[in-house]
Design an enzyme around this catalytic site. Structure first.
Site, PDB file in Angstrom:
ATOM      1  N   ARG B 221       0.840  -1.184   0.000  1.00 47.94           N
ATOM      2  CA  ARG B 221       0.000   0.000   0.000  1.00 47.94           C
ATOM      3  C   ARG B 221       0.883   1.245   0.000  1.00 47.94           C
ATOM      4  NH1 ARG B 221      -3.610  -2.699  -1.457  1.00 47.94           N
ATOM      5  NH2 ARG B 221      -5.578  -3.203  -0.414  1.00 47.94           N
ATOM      6  N   HIS B 269      -0.880   0.380  -9.684  1.00 46.58           N
ATOM      7  CA  HIS B 269      -1.551  -0.526  -8.744  1.00 46.58           C
ATOM      8  C   HIS B 269      -2.095  -1.759  -9.465  1.00 46.58           C
ATOM      9  CE1 HIS B 269      -3.707  -0.774  -4.619  1.00 46.58           C
ATOM     10  NE2 HIS B 269      -3.449  -1.979  -5.103  1.00 46.58           N
TER      11      HIS B 269
END
Lengths: 306, 306
Positions: B221, B269
């Site tokens: 993250r 991502h």
């Protein structure tokens, strides 16, 4: 026991020192014309004159996996040619091949270009099942690459001259099964030895037989690929791309069209580099084993050419 | 049994259809305000209003591995949060991490730039032993990545909150051992869950502790990395580079300095995308197991935050 070192593309001294340290009982030297003939030679692509000056030579140790350059020489009968088996090369081949397979499958080259342009762009994920990987050649290197690709859960196939069994790999053997192997392959990784039987095996016919969107990774020898056949296949979309580490002429000539083709990735014959300390340890171990009358791995069969 | 689907960044319809096909006994629908409350919800980053409109909810199935977005919501007591465990994600993470590790170790980015410039250049091979890879986080994903990196014979270490044993991996556990783990690591791969305990864990102090020439691969993250700390470490050569798939703000803002930094590689991502059919099969299986009163994997511990 005399050992001579004759390398065409690198300095012999570190090899001489390493072999001398590993075999203190031997006399190790770099080859020079006029030198006393040796019992064993450690070579890379030596000239014919070197062979001709070694009438008592028992063994020629090649410091690479491929012996195609040696097979072009006139070698005296009874001379054993021994190639490196692995010596740290197979894991490098596995790395190189997996990097190329993953980069192509995951479109990481496309993502990189998008990022360079400052764009945050998603692409539809592709299905692993649509990217069966076929390995041409299932020797020490080919088997290691097959296992590495299988680790990432791709369907993996392998083709070899004689039948091989590798867990998790669907294997095909012999010329008669080459077509079956190719039509089931999308990403083709070449690890064959270069012999009269395999020269030009990557050509218009074989590369056209791959599944749509085929991709070529050549990490064996430039002579396997008919270079003039590749670009038309890429340009008309029959192949999606190619990663090439080896070429008919090396270094690749400055004017060669492969350099700047957008679907071709080039590296300068480095997919697996010979690791000196591993190689010296392997050769010294084999010289000792042969002195004890034991068989060693990597002895070349002149008939088959590897 | 009613199942509702609430996704913030993709269309719910294919999920509704897939879940309905897998669970014909259920009523599956896409969430809309005013809808009758459901028993189970399949979600990605739902708004608080969604939770508040579901008084009878038993289970919240997250269609990703990380539940940090859900942990920001006010959730009713007794609600079970279940995250995807693997569902085809771990092999993608292994691919992405190995591609980045190999590309950096083998300098394939440098070779690519040389080739673009039409240069045939050898570089000295680097020693695998000089590139120990450390995996932060040893859950399903971290363990899979550790095994993949070990397949390529790198020294591999792993750090986790609680002790884990993985064959071929040197493991460290707990905050007290984080320093030991970092000083032995050169290539750091982050796969931690994002919690209060791990936010900002990649910072000037921890990244400076890596071996010289450290390299960061963040596939967990964006909140794990103190973004302002990274560029000075790269610019002064403390770190050799970074491959980043996640960012504090996503999409990464156009003006962000990461986009064009020469030592940073960016992907949007996508290191592991949720695979719909695998995920639907897993969620449907868990709903059936829970109906039979069985325990299922991936239930979130609110105390630890993952």
């Amino acid at each position: 026991m005399r050992i001579t070192v004759c390398l065409t593309d690198s300095k012999p001294e570190p090899w001489v020192q390493g072999l001398q340290a590993a075999l203190p009982e031997a006399e190790v030297s770099a080859w020079a014309p006029g030198q006393q003939p040796a019992d064993h030679a450690v070579v890379w692509a030596p000239p014919q004159a070197f062979i001709d000056a070694q009438p008592g030579l028992k063994t020629l140790f090649n410091i690479g996996a491929g012996v195609d350059a040696l097979m072009q020489l006139s070698l005296p009968p009874g001379l054993a040619v021994v190639r490196l088996d692995d010596a740290g090369m197979s894991v490098q081949m596995a790395e190189y091949a997996c990097h190329a397979v993953i980069r192509h499958f995951r479109e990481l080259d496309v993502y990189e270009a998008e990022a360079r342009a400052g764009r945050w762009t998603y692409r539809k994920p592709r299905e692993r099942a649509d990217f069966p990987v076929g390995i041409l050649g299932l020797g020490v290197l080919g088997e290691r690459v097959a296992r590495a690709v299988a680790h990432f859960e791709f369907p993996v196939m392998g083709w070899s001259r004689t039948r091989k069994e590798i867990e998790g790999v669907r294997t095909f053997a012999g010329e008669a099964r080459l077509g079956d192997f190719l039509v089931n392959t999308r990403v083709l990784v070449n690890l064959l030895p270069l012999t009269d039987a395999t020269r030009g095996i990557l050509n218009k016919a074989t590369l056209s037989a791959l599944k749509p969107g085929g991709y070529l990774i050549n990490i064996a020898r430039g002579g396997h690929l008919v270079e003039d056949d590749l670009i038309p296949l890429l340009d008309k979309g029959q192949l999606a791309g190619a990663t090439l580490d080896v070429f008919e002429t090396e270094p690749l000539p400055a004017a060669h069209p492969f350099w700047h083709h957008p679907k071709i990735s080039i590296t300068p014959h480095g997919s697996a580099r010979t690791l000196r300390s591993e190689s010296i340890a392997q050769i010294a171990g084999k010289i000792r084993a042969m002195a004890r009358g034991e068989a060693v791995a990597g002895v070349v069969d002149f008939e088959r050419g590897y």
